[in-house]
Design an enzyme around this catalytic site. Structure first.
Site, mmCIF file in Angstrom:
data_model
loop_
_atom_site.group_PDB
_atom_site.id
_atom_site.type_symbol
_atom_site.label_atom_id
_atom_site.label_comp_id
_atom_site.label_asym_id
_atom_site.label_seq_id
_atom_site.Cartn_x
_atom_site.Cartn_y
_atom_site.Cartn_z
ATOM 1 N N LYS A 78 -6.971 0.354 -2.603
ATOM 2 C CA LYS A 78 -6.408 1.705 -2.736
ATOM 3 C C LYS A 78 -6.900 2.590 -1.587
ATOM 4 C CE LYS A 78 -6.215 5.485 -6.176
ATOM 5 N NZ LYS A 78 -6.669 5.922 -7.517
ATOM 6 N N SER A 153 -3.031 7.389 -10.768
ATOM 7 C CA SER A 153 -2.781 7.527 -9.345
ATOM 8 C C SER A 153 -2.817 6.198 -8.568
ATOM 9 C CB SER A 153 -3.806 8.478 -8.728
ATOM 10 O OG SER A 153 -5.112 7.939 -8.826
ATOM 11 N N SER A 177 -6.538 6.380 -13.997
ATOM 12 C CA SER A 177 -5.760 5.930 -12.837
ATOM 13 C C SER A 177 -5.761 4.438 -12.564
ATOM 14 C CB SER A 177 -6.241 6.640 -11.586
ATOM 15 O OG SER A 177 -5.611 7.884 -11.507
HETATM 16 N N1 GLN Z 1 -3.758 11.410 -13.966
HETATM 17 C C1 GLN Z 1 -5.099 11.947 -14.002
HETATM 18 C C2 GLN Z 1 -5.202 13.085 -13.016
HETATM 19 O O1 GLN Z 1 -4.227 13.424 -12.478
HETATM 20 C C3 GLN Z 1 -6.085 10.889 -13.698
HETATM 21 C C4 GLN Z 1 -6.125 10.541 -12.271
HETATM 22 C C5 GLN Z 1 -7.192 9.574 -11.942
HETATM 23 O O2 GLN Z 1 -7.717 8.865 -12.797
HETATM 24 N N2 GLN Z 1 -7.540 9.559 -10.679
HETATM 25 O O3 GLN Z 1 -6.219 13.647 -12.797
#
Ligand code: GLN
Length: 493
Positions: A78, A153, A177
């Protein structure tokens, strides 16, 4: 097709010298070439560098008696984890042409385990989002249905693994995420206990919540990756000097007599009927495998979304202050430093990142600090206590990973609150610092989209989660199904 193999399968064939790492790596690169214009999971990759690493692995196979655990395995990363001499953009424009001068600890460990580390995977900008639509480089699509999101994400990571563009990959999880995209794309995603894996070289979003986690095609692969990346690190003061068990050795043995808690607050309104059905079918299956199911209450669940979005944005507003055009970033000049900061940040950050910096600055500002940030920290403690109490009664919890399967691209992008609610089942795990894993547990009927089940475990209880997940996976067919996009054209009817 070598790119379709799991780590276990490819390792086995590499060790017997039936295939080479160069062939496997080339198969991944060819497949990316074939499908990634549609999927857009990769932001970039360095083919020559990947093949050179593969060749080195092949030379080692020729000489070494006992190959290292990930020798010759192509693993993609990532775009929020630093790999020396590779671009590091975090799905954002603000870093410009930044090339990382060093390896994150997880990357050093992957390389020490022999992996071929290649490719930068798409993501929501600075890991803020649940659909990968917040990437400054354009969205990633879901390999099961290109009109849908892969989750986020780590959407690029999940899509790449599910569509066989790599053998395994690393994502990061601050509020879900790793697990939510794993459920949307049909792979295995593990969020380790806070402190299990070093965050050194992971660009910080919310430092008290962030963890790096493996995304893989099987539970056994997850165990192998976790073993490779775990452990105390002098460069991360929040990593914990807790012994790292050999998770692979602990997978077998079954789950007879284990107690699994079903949190009643997770099975209420808003849950898609097919997700609910698949969850209950998985619960039944685990029961058949010998687990005892106990109803559990996590009374502060309702406050998780609000608590998370206060704490995460507060930490993000502080962490992202470093992107100011002075040390990193593509600078936009201004008449004085203040104007330069404003212009650089105004041009470099996308709308969701700006929203969160503003929210986070607000909840930390004098006059609001007590009402929001301080209160959220207190609720966080209550949420953690809910779990600690539950784990006095049960070995692990079982919940849906997300309330729905993958939604349509564009469906929630203009409605931040709806987007935030996607994380309703995954956020508490990060707030409590415990570990969580998502694995495939079925499909919706029309269209056919993966559904994920989430297992939550005690602090440093990864071995238990992996054992339960492995037993479930071995007794169900879901992990063997491939998205249409991953099937090579010649093999299609
Ligand atoms: N969707 C969550 C956010 O927008 C989690 C994102 C993540 O785990 N990086 O913060």
């Amino acid at each position: 097709m070598l790119n379709q193999l799991t780590i276990s399968e490819l390792s086995h064939r590499l060790a017997k010298r039936e295939v080479s790492s160069r062939e496997a790596t080339q198969a991944c690169l060819d497949h990316i070439q074939r499908i990634d214009t549609q999927l857009h999971a990769f932001l970039s990759f360095m083919a020559e560098d990947a093949l050179a690493q593969a060749d080195a692995a092949d030379r080692e196979f020729a000489s070494a008696a006992a190959p290292r655990p990930l020798l010759g395995i192509p693993v993609a990363i990532k775009d929020v984890i630093a790999v020396r001499n590779q671009p590091l953009n975090c799905g954002s424009k603000i870093l410009g042409n930044f090339i990382s001068p060093y390896d994150a600890t997880v990357i050093r460990k992957l390389k020490e385990a022999g992996a071929v580390v290649f490719g930068r995977l798409n993501m929501d900008e600075f890991a803020m989002g649940s659909s990968t639509e917040n990437s400054a480089f354009g969205p990633t699509r879901n390999p099961w249905d290109l009109s849908r999101v892969p989750g986020g994400s780590s959407g690029g990571t999940a899509a790449a693994v599910a569509a066989d563009e790599c053998i395994a990959a690393l994502g990061s999880d601050t509020g879900g995420s790793v697990r939510q995209p794993a459920s949307f794309c049909g792979c295995v995603g593990l969020k380790p206990t806070y402190g299990r894996v070093s965050r050194f070289g992971l660009v910080a979003y919310a430092s008290s919540l962030d963890q790096i986690g493996p995304m893989t095609k099987s539970v056994a692969d997850s165990a192998r990756m976790l073993h490779a990346i775990s452990g105390w690190d002098e460069h991360d003061s929040t990593s914990v000097p807790e012994a790292v068990p050999d998770y692979n050795q602990l997978l077998e043995g079954g789950i007879k007599g284990l107690k699994l808690g079903l949190p009643k607050e997770y099975l209420v309104g808003g849950l898609d009927p097919e997700v609910s059905q698949a969850t209950m079918a998985a619960v039944k299956q685990l029961q058949q495998l010998g687990a005892e199911i106990v109803e559990i209450s996590l009374p502060h669940t309702d406050y998780a979304v609000a608590t998370y979005y206060i704490i995460a944005t507060a930490e993000a507003s502080a962490n992202l202050a470093r992107f100011d055009g002075v040390r990193y970033c593509s600078r936009v000049p201004g008449a004085d430093p203040i104007e330069m900061y404003g212009k650089t940040r105004g041009a470099g950050f996308g709308p969701e990142v700006k929203r969160r910096i503003i929210l986070g600055t607000y909840v930390l500002s004098s006059g609001y600090y007590d009402a929001y940030y301080l209160r959220a920290q207190k609720v966080r403690t209550l949420i953690r206590q809910d779990f600690l109490q539950a784990f006095e009664k049960v070995d692990a919890l079982i919940t849906p990973t997300a309330p729905t399967a993958a939604f349509k691209a564009g469906e929630k992008i203009d409605d931040p609150l709806q987007m935030y609610l996607c994380d309703i089942f995954t956020l508490s795990c990060n707030l409590a610092g415990i570990c969580g894993l998502s694995l495939p547990c079925g499909f919706t009927s029309n269209p056919k989209l993966p559904i994920g089940i989430q297992l939550l475990g005690r602090h440093f209880g990864e071995a238990t989660l992996l054992k339960i997940a492995h037993a479930y996976e071995q007794s169900t067919p879901w992990h063997r199904e491939k998205p249409p996009l991953a099937t090579p054209p010649a093999a299609q009817p």
